[in-house]
Design a protein around this motif. Structure first.
Motif, PDB file in Angstrom:
ATOM      1  N   ARG A  64      11.108 -11.930  16.688  1.00 54.76           N
ATOM      2  CA  ARG A  64      12.329 -11.812  16.814  1.00 54.76           C
ATOM      3  C   ARG A  64      12.981 -10.844  15.851  1.00 54.76           C
ATOM      4  NH1 ARG A  64      15.469 -15.566  19.488  1.00 54.76           N
ATOM      5  NH2 ARG A  64      13.981 -17.257  20.679  1.00 54.76           N
ATOM      6  N   ALA A  65      12.267 -10.809  14.540  1.00 60.93           N
ATOM      7  CA  ALA A  65      12.580  -9.864  13.277  1.00 60.93           C
ATOM      8  C   ALA A  65      12.396  -8.453  13.761  1.00 60.93           C
ATOM      9  CB  ALA A  65      11.594 -10.410  12.156  1.00 60.93           C
ATOM     10  N   ARG A  66      11.414  -8.185  14.661  1.00 60.67           N
ATOM     11  CA  ARG A  66      11.200  -6.954  15.151  1.00 60.67           C
ATOM     12  C   ARG A  66      12.440  -6.504  15.913  1.00 60.67           C
ATOM     13  NH1 ARG A  66       5.353  -5.651  17.693  1.00 60.67           N
ATOM     14  NH2 ARG A  66       6.411  -3.526  17.684  1.00 60.67           N
ATOM     15  N   SER A  67      13.005  -7.223  16.573  1.00 59.92           N
ATOM     16  CA  SER A  67      14.103  -7.106  17.747  1.00 59.92           C
ATOM     17  C   SER A  67      15.064  -6.717  16.733  1.00 59.92           C
ATOM     18  CB  SER A  67      14.361  -8.159  18.540  1.00 59.92           C
ATOM     19  OG  SER A  67      13.318  -8.237  19.426  1.00 59.92           O
ATOM     20  N   LEU A  68      15.619  -7.661  15.915  1.00 60.46           N
ATOM     21  CA  LEU A  68      16.505  -7.511  14.972  1.00 60.46           C
ATOM     22  C   LEU A  68      16.466  -6.103  14.168  1.00 60.46           C
ATOM     23  CD1 LEU A  68      18.982  -8.260  13.001  1.00 60.46           C
ATOM     24  CD2 LEU A  68      17.430  -9.358  11.603  1.00 60.46           C
ATOM     25  N   MET A  69      15.202  -5.843  13.478  1.00 57.38           N
ATOM     26  CA  MET A  69      14.852  -4.497  12.789  1.00 57.38           C
ATOM     27  C   MET A  69      15.147  -3.225  13.749  1.00 57.38           C
ATOM     28  SD  MET A  69      14.698  -5.159   9.802  1.00 57.38           S
ATOM     29  CE  MET A  69      15.808  -6.431   9.861  1.00 57.38           C
ATOM     30  N   LEU A 110      -1.569  -6.638  11.520  1.00 53.51           N
ATOM     31  CA  LEU A 110      -0.276  -6.360  12.670  1.00 53.51           C
ATOM     32  C   LEU A 110       0.978  -6.253  11.873  1.00 53.51           C
ATOM     33  CD1 LEU A 110       1.108  -6.476  15.225  1.00 53.51           C
ATOM     34  CD2 LEU A 110       1.245  -9.011  14.982  1.00 53.51           C
ATOM     35  N   ALA A 111       1.263  -6.838  10.465  1.00 52.80           N
ATOM     36  CA  ALA A 111       2.214  -6.409   9.915  1.00 52.80           C
ATOM     37  C   ALA A 111       2.276  -5.045   9.133  1.00 52.80           C
ATOM     38  CB  ALA A 111       2.454  -7.554   8.678  1.00 52.80           C
ATOM     39  N   LEU A 112       1.079  -4.752   8.896  1.00 56.97           N
ATOM     40  CA  LEU A 112       0.830  -3.446   8.460  1.00 56.97           C
ATOM     41  C   LEU A 112       1.225  -2.290   9.367  1.00 56.97           C
ATOM     42  CD1 LEU A 112      -2.166  -3.784   6.147  1.00 56.97           C
ATOM     43  CD2 LEU A 112       0.134  -3.143   5.369  1.00 56.97           C
ATOM     44  N   GLY A 113       0.698  -2.591  10.612  1.00 55.75           N
ATOM     45  CA  GLY A 113       1.078  -1.719  11.681  1.00 55.75           C
ATOM     46  C   GLY A 113       2.573  -1.793  12.211  1.00 55.75           C
ATOM     47  N   TRP A 114       3.138  -2.539  12.003  1.00 58.18           N
ATOM     48  CA  TRP A 114       4.598  -2.823  12.168  1.00 58.18           C
ATOM     49  C   TRP A 114       5.271  -2.077  11.263  1.00 58.18           C
ATOM     50  CZ3 TRP A 114       8.582  -6.803  10.206  1.00 58.18           C
ATOM     51  CH2 TRP A 114       9.855  -6.438  10.970  1.00 58.18           C
ATOM     52  N   MET A 115       4.970  -2.320  10.031  1.00 56.68           N
ATOM     53  CA  MET A 115       5.761  -1.369   8.890  1.00 56.68           C
ATOM     54  C   MET A 115       5.292  -0.096   9.064  1.00 56.68           C
ATOM     55  SD  MET A 115       5.714  -3.618   5.370  1.00 56.68           S
ATOM     56  CE  MET A 115       4.163  -4.084   5.330  1.00 56.68           C
ATOM     57  N   ASP A 116       4.251   0.404   9.345  1.00 58.17           N
ATOM     58  CA  ASP A 116       3.827   1.840   9.626  1.00 58.17           C
ATOM     59  C   ASP A 116       4.601   2.591  10.582  1.00 58.17           C
ATOM     60  OD1 ASP A 116       2.414   4.176   9.390  1.00 58.17           O
ATOM     61  OD2 ASP A 116       0.924   3.571  10.892  1.00 58.17           O
ATOM     62  N   ALA A 117       4.651   1.700  11.828  1.00 61.42           N
ATOM     63  CA  ALA A 117       5.467   2.164  13.023  1.00 61.42           C
ATOM     64  C   ALA A 117       7.041   2.222  12.481  1.00 61.42           C
ATOM     65  CB  ALA A 117       5.420   1.588  14.191  1.00 61.42           C
ATOM     66  N   ALA A 118       7.570   1.555  11.638  1.00 63.25           N
ATOM     67  CA  ALA A 118       8.890   1.475  11.065  1.00 63.25           C
ATOM     68  C   ALA A 118       9.124   2.990  10.144  1.00 63.25           C
ATOM     69  CB  ALA A 118       9.296   0.359  10.388  1.00 63.25           C
ATOM     70  N   SER A 128       9.636   3.198  -0.057  1.00 65.13           N
ATOM     71  CA  SER A 128       9.791   1.681  -0.277  1.00 65.13           C
ATOM     72  C   SER A 128       8.754   1.081   0.692  1.00 65.13           C
ATOM     73  CB  SER A 128      11.174   1.298  -0.155  1.00 65.13           C
ATOM     74  OG  SER A 128      12.158   1.745  -1.032  1.00 65.13           O
ATOM     75  N   LEU A 129       8.626   1.468   2.077  1.00 64.00           N
ATOM     76  CA  LEU A 129       8.079   0.847   2.967  1.00 64.00           C
ATOM     77  C   LEU A 129       6.430   1.023   2.504  1.00 64.00           C
ATOM     78  CD1 LEU A 129       9.323   1.625   6.314  1.00 64.00           C
ATOM     79  CD2 LEU A 129       8.795  -0.625   5.390  1.00 64.00           C
ATOM     80  N   LEU A 130       6.183   2.429   2.284  1.00 67.92           N
ATOM     81  CA  LEU A 130       4.514   2.480   1.969  1.00 67.92           C
ATOM     82  C   LEU A 130       4.282   1.603   0.632  1.00 67.92           C
ATOM     83  CD1 LEU A 130       4.666   6.577   2.582  1.00 67.92           C
ATOM     84  CD2 LEU A 130       3.100   4.668   3.671  1.00 67.92           C
ATOM     85  N   GLN A 131       5.130   1.403  -0.358  1.00 68.68           N
ATOM     86  CA  GLN A 131       4.692   0.802  -1.566  1.00 68.68           C
ATOM     87  C   GLN A 131       4.482  -0.639  -1.110  1.00 68.68           C
ATOM     88  OE1 GLN A 131       4.237   1.981  -4.428  1.00 68.68           O
ATOM     89  NE2 GLN A 131       5.099   4.021  -4.518  1.00 68.68           N
ATOM     90  N   ALA A 132       5.522  -1.174  -0.345  1.00 63.99           N
ATOM     91  CA  ALA A 132       5.246  -2.233   0.130  1.00 63.99           C
ATOM     92  C   ALA A 132       3.900  -2.690   0.943  1.00 63.99           C
ATOM     93  CB  ALA A 132       6.322  -2.909   1.263  1.00 63.99           C
ATOM     94  N   MET A 133       3.672  -1.698   1.745  1.00 63.97           N
ATOM     95  CA  MET A 133       2.167  -1.703   2.340  1.00 63.97           C
ATOM     96  C   MET A 133       1.105  -1.787   1.508  1.00 63.97           C
ATOM     97  SD  MET A 133       3.398   0.876   5.595  1.00 63.97           S
ATOM     98  CE  MET A 133       1.988   0.630   6.373  1.00 63.97           C
ATOM     99  N   ALA A 134       1.087  -0.928   0.376  1.00 67.85           N
ATOM    100  CA  ALA A 134      -0.040  -0.543  -0.433  1.00 67.85           C
ATOM    101  C   ALA A 134      -0.089  -1.906  -1.250  1.00 67.85           C
ATOM    102  CB  ALA A 134       0.394   0.654  -1.201  1.00 67.85           C
ATOM    103  N   PHE A 135       0.672  -2.862  -1.409  1.00 67.26           N
ATOM    104  CA  PHE A 135       0.734  -4.070  -2.282  1.00 67.26           C
ATOM    105  C   PHE A 135       0.430  -5.337  -1.287  1.00 67.26           C
ATOM    106  CE2 PHE A 135       3.069  -6.977  -5.409  1.00 67.26           C
ATOM    107  CZ  PHE A 135       2.263  -6.244  -6.496  1.00 67.26           C
ATOM    108  N   LEU A 136       0.704  -5.460  -0.066  1.00 66.52           N
ATOM    109  CA  LEU A 136       0.503  -6.638   0.819  1.00 66.52           C
ATOM    110  C   LEU A 136      -0.878  -7.082   0.892  1.00 66.52           C
ATOM    111  CD1 LEU A 136       1.663  -8.679   2.495  1.00 66.52           C
ATOM    112  CD2 LEU A 136       1.877  -7.087   4.461  1.00 66.52           C
TER     113      LEU A 136
END
Length: 259
Positions: A64-69, A110-118, A128-136
């Motif tokens: 559902r979050a993917r739909s919202l985003m 899956l979450a990393l792939g979703w942020m990558d696509a975003a 900011s997305l890349l920083q979040a991905m590099a921390f998760l």
């Protein structure tokens, strides 16, 4: 589009943002026209995410979050917080620890792939997305025993994190890219707190505290680490003097959650 529709949409966007994370910045308001084209969809999409979270279903909440985003394509903090919540959600299913670690690994990738696509629609928020991905990956490994072993094929949590840090450095060259990942943690923790996930926020702060020992300017890092630790103690309910934290603008996003 009428002024009334635009006004309603702006209020909906603001309410949705306040319900979970830091709202889009004023510079993002230029994208409101595309949100306003779907004034009825946003509140229903947001309601579905919150309902799925209340019922403890991280998979449904993530879908559902993917739909919202898709309605808020440049809201990078939103992508990051939902991805973290999905990855770090407690695994309540039966099974051996190895099975739980493998399920967390699947959610992490899956979450990393979703942020990558975003990233394609994130605009100026892509760093900011890349920083979040590099921390998760390292935050996830802290909370899930066995995840480090489950990530052997990816080289382990640190190697997976560094892979995304390398992308950040290539896309936005800066000798401070690795350190920015550490300092971004305060903003990320604030988003998680606003979404009601104190445990995930604490995991982010604890990981950042440890990672700050690798910052080149250790005088700067030592002060920052002390403030991180004060904030974390306050979030655990301890009585501490937060004056130094409130005097540090790097923690501004955390202020509302520490008062």
């Amino acid at each position: 589009m009428t002024a009334g529709v635009l006004g309603v949409t702006l209020m909906v966007v603001a309410a949705a943002a306040a319900a979970a994370l830091a709202a889009p910045t004023p510079a993002d308001v230029g994208t409101v026209a595309q949100w306003a084209a779907r004034p009825a969809a946003l509140p229903f999409a947001w309601r579905g995410v919150r309902a799925a979270e209340r019922h403890g279903d991280p998979v449904e909440a993530f879908v559902r979050a993917r739909s919202l985003m898709r309605l808020l394509p440049e809201w990078a903090d939103g992508f990051a917080a939902f991805a973290y919540r999905y990855t770090l959600a407690p695994d309540l299913a039966d099974g051996a620890p190895e099975a739980r670690a493998e399920r967390t690994r699947a959610r992490l990738l899956l979450a990393l792939g979703w942020m990558d696509a975003a990233r394609a629609d994130a605009g100026r928020h892509e760093p900011s997305l890349l920083q979040a991905m590099a921390f998760l990956p390292e935050v996830a490994a802290r909370g899930q025993p066995g995840l480090a072993d489950a990530l052997r094929a990816e080289g382990g949590p640190a190697a997976l994190a560094d892979r995304w840090l390398a992308v950040a450095e290539a896309r936005f060259p800066s000798p401070e890219a690795g350190e920015q990942r550490t300092f971004y943690a305060a903003r990320l923790a604030a988003g998680l707190l606003a979404a009601g996930d104190r445990n995930a926020a604490l995991a982010v702060l604890q990981t950042a505290s440890e990672r700050s020992r690798a910052v080149r300017d250790q005088q700067l890092a030592t002060t920052w680490r002390a403030h991180v630790d004060l904030a974390a103690r306050a979030l655990r309910g301890e009585a501490v003097d937060l004056g130094p934290v409130f005097a540090d603008p790097r923690f501004a996003d955390l202020y509302p959650h520490l008062r």
